[in-house]
Design a protein around this motif. Structure first.
Motif, mmCIF file in Angstrom:
data_model
loop_
_atom_site.group_PDB
_atom_site.id
_atom_site.type_symbol
_atom_site.label_atom_id
_atom_site.label_comp_id
_atom_site.label_asym_id
_atom_site.label_seq_id
_atom_site.Cartn_x
_atom_site.Cartn_y
_atom_site.Cartn_z
ATOM 1 N N UNK A 78 70.498 40.824 15.792
ATOM 2 C CA UNK A 78 70.601 39.467 16.298
ATOM 3 C C UNK A 78 69.394 38.606 15.999
ATOM 4 N N UNK A 79 68.522 39.019 15.068
ATOM 5 C CA UNK A 79 67.283 38.289 14.832
ATOM 6 C C UNK A 79 67.426 37.216 13.759
ATOM 7 N N UNK A 80 68.081 37.535 12.671
ATOM 8 C CA UNK A 80 68.181 36.608 11.552
ATOM 9 C C UNK A 80 69.650 36.307 11.258
ATOM 10 N N UNK A 81 69.948 35.134 10.688
ATOM 11 C CA UNK A 81 71.335 34.835 10.315
ATOM 12 C C UNK A 81 71.863 35.858 9.308
ATOM 13 N N UNK A 82 73.141 36.192 9.442
ATOM 14 C CA UNK A 82 73.751 37.120 8.493
ATOM 15 C C UNK A 82 73.791 36.486 7.114
ATOM 16 N N UNK A 83 73.681 37.319 6.090
ATOM 17 C CA UNK A 83 73.815 36.801 4.732
ATOM 18 C C UNK A 83 75.293 36.655 4.399
ATOM 19 N N UNK A 84 75.587 36.188 3.167
ATOM 20 C CA UNK A 84 76.971 35.937 2.783
ATOM 21 C C UNK A 84 77.817 37.203 2.826
ATOM 22 N N UNK A 85 77.248 38.315 2.415
ATOM 23 C CA UNK A 85 77.990 39.575 2.454
ATOM 24 C C UNK A 85 78.344 39.947 3.893
ATOM 25 N N UNK A 86 77.428 39.667 4.817
ATOM 26 C CA UNK A 86 77.708 39.933 6.219
ATOM 27 C C UNK A 86 78.847 39.083 6.744
ATOM 28 N N UNK A 87 78.920 37.847 6.285
ATOM 29 C CA UNK A 87 80.015 36.964 6.704
ATOM 30 C C UNK A 87 81.350 37.517 6.222
ATOM 31 N N UNK A 88 81.384 38.060 5.008
ATOM 32 C CA UNK A 88 82.627 38.676 4.521
ATOM 33 C C UNK A 88 83.033 39.845 5.405
ATOM 34 N N UNK A 89 82.065 40.626 5.859
ATOM 35 C CA UNK A 89 82.378 41.737 6.767
ATOM 36 C C UNK A 89 82.976 41.229 8.079
ATOM 37 N N UNK A 90 82.437 40.110 8.576
ATOM 38 C CA UNK A 90 82.955 39.543 9.817
ATOM 39 C C UNK A 90 84.380 39.035 9.612
ATOM 40 N N UNK A 91 84.635 38.377 8.492
ATOM 41 C CA UNK A 91 85.986 37.920 8.193
ATOM 42 C C UNK A 91 86.968 39.092 8.159
ATOM 43 N N UNK A 92 86.580 40.164 7.491
ATOM 44 C CA UNK A 92 87.449 41.342 7.413
ATOM 45 C C UNK A 92 87.709 41.913 8.803
ATOM 46 N N UNK A 93 86.668 41.989 9.617
ATOM 47 C CA UNK A 93 86.788 42.579 10.952
ATOM 48 C C UNK A 93 87.646 41.726 11.878
ATOM 49 N N UNK A 94 87.399 40.427 11.904
ATOM 50 C CA UNK A 94 88.173 39.561 12.799
ATOM 51 C C UNK A 94 89.628 39.479 12.350
ATOM 52 N N UNK A 95 89.866 39.530 11.041
ATOM 53 C CA UNK A 95 91.239 39.576 10.556
ATOM 54 C C UNK A 95 91.940 40.845 11.002
ATOM 55 N N UNK A 96 91.228 41.972 10.949
ATOM 56 C CA UNK A 96 91.814 43.244 11.388
ATOM 57 C C UNK A 96 92.115 43.225 12.875
ATOM 58 N N UNK A 97 91.257 42.563 13.673
ATOM 59 C CA UNK A 97 91.499 42.481 15.107
ATOM 60 C C UNK A 97 92.748 41.654 15.417
#
Length: 363
Positions: A78-97
């Protein structure tokens, strides 16, 4: 069998991730997403937020407002903003949810959403999630200089669930872009305002009157279930014919979903027992025609009377409906009893050209 949308959500999100992966080296925070005021990063975060919000609304079956939570995309710890690759992981995860919520929710599950009838079902949340993914993928692709066109069946899924008043065309993707103010179509004025439309539901003591989408109407008219769990002998012929009327009005671009077909579902066991609805929108005098039928196994229980009372009260409370009418065969005494209990009166003793008697209820 009609899809409830879980697979389509996964497919749409996978397509968005595949689109964005070649652009990981670009600064998404400094590039606008096409015509939007948001940057591509903000747009991707917005899509993730919507996906998990829809999953929460459906899983929790929120009744009157949004569940009060949001998503924050940070880096590890929670210290630094996620990079672009991290955002893709979040998209994949929230889509799966969202996909998981759709797959595991009961058929009758509904959650709060404001547009326009204060709730949505599984297919509605799936369609809204897919719409957010497809449309904002288009916006981000424009900003990042990428080429994007999703599979046509994903755009069709959205259109036939939450854009029932949009006349279909041969190019589903272009039609969806037009319906959301992003493209021109020959013979249609460009939209500057729009919103999607989830299906309408009316509740009675024992029943839910569930509005039938163009997707469900197409399936019903072709001999399917429309996504409902019917009792033996259902749906009856009149419901299938009414579904065909919905399909025709949708294809003509004149369908107004609240004046379409509703399936009667027993609240106690979630079984569909019949259909009720309108033969079209009110005419210039505010007159609208109603019709109904029940599977034979459901007759004699007062379901038609209960449903007709709910439908008439909703319709006559509107400003655009001044009277309701129905036509019934002279020998159909059970239907005549239903219509009389709802307050309809016989217009005259004469029969129309189809040998039916007309009954009317004025507001």
């Amino acid at each position: 069998m009609l899809s409830t949308g879980g697979n389509e959500v996964n497919e749409a999100v996978a397509g968005l991730v595949a689109l964005l992966r070649p652009a990981l080296d670009q600064d998404w925070a400094e590039i606008n997403a096409g015509p939007l005021e948001w940057s591509c990063r903000q747009t991707a975060e917005h899509v993730s937020s919507d996906l998990i919000a829809y999953a929460g609304q459906l899983a929790g079956q929120a009744k009157s407002t949004y569940v009060p939570f949001d998503i924050t995309i940070d880096g590890q710890g929670g210290m630094d903003p996620a990079d672009n690759a991290g955002i893709l992981d979040v998209l994949t995860t929230t889509g799966a949810l969202l996909s998981a919520a759709i797959r595991t929710a009961p058929r009758d599950a509904r959650g709060f959403h404001p547009y326009p009838f204060r709730s949505a079902n599984r297919e509605g949340f799936a369609a809204m999630g897919i719409a957010e993914v497809l449309l904002h993928a288009h916006d981000m692709a424009e900003g990042l200089g990428l080429s994007y066109e999703p599979p046509a069946h994903l755009a069709e899924f959205v259109l036939t669930r939450i854009f029932p008043d949009v006349r279909p065309g041969p190019d589903h993707w272009r039609n969806l872009l037009w319906a959301t103010g992003r493209a021109d179509l020959p013979g249609r004025a460009r939209l500057t305002e729009w919103h999607w439309t989830n299906n309408h539901v009316l509740d009675t003591e024992r029943l839910r009157l569930e509005g039938v989408t163009p997707a469900a109407a197409t399936d019903l008219s072709a001999g399917g279930t429309g996504g409902f769990d019917w009792i033996d002998g259902g749906p009856f012929d009149g419901t299938r014919e009414a579904a065909g009327m919905v399909v025709k009005s949708y294809e003509a671009g004149i369908h107004r979903p609240e004046f379409g077909l509703y399936v009667l579902v027993r609240r106690e066991d979630d079984r569909a027992v019949g259909g009720i609805g309108f033969h079209g929108v009110p005419d210039e005098d505010g007159k609208a025609e109603v019709g109904y039928d029940l599977a034979e196994a459901a007759r004699g229980n007062g379901y038609a009377t209960e449903a007709l009372h709910a439908l008439k009260e909703w319709a006559l409370a509107r400003g655009d409906v001044r009277s309701l009418f129905a036509t019934i065969e002279p020998a159909n005494t059970p239907s005549q009893a239903v219509i009389a209990r709802a307050g309809f009166v016989k217009v005259s003793e004469e029969l129309d050209e189809e040998g039916l008697q007309a009954y009317e209820l004025r507001g």
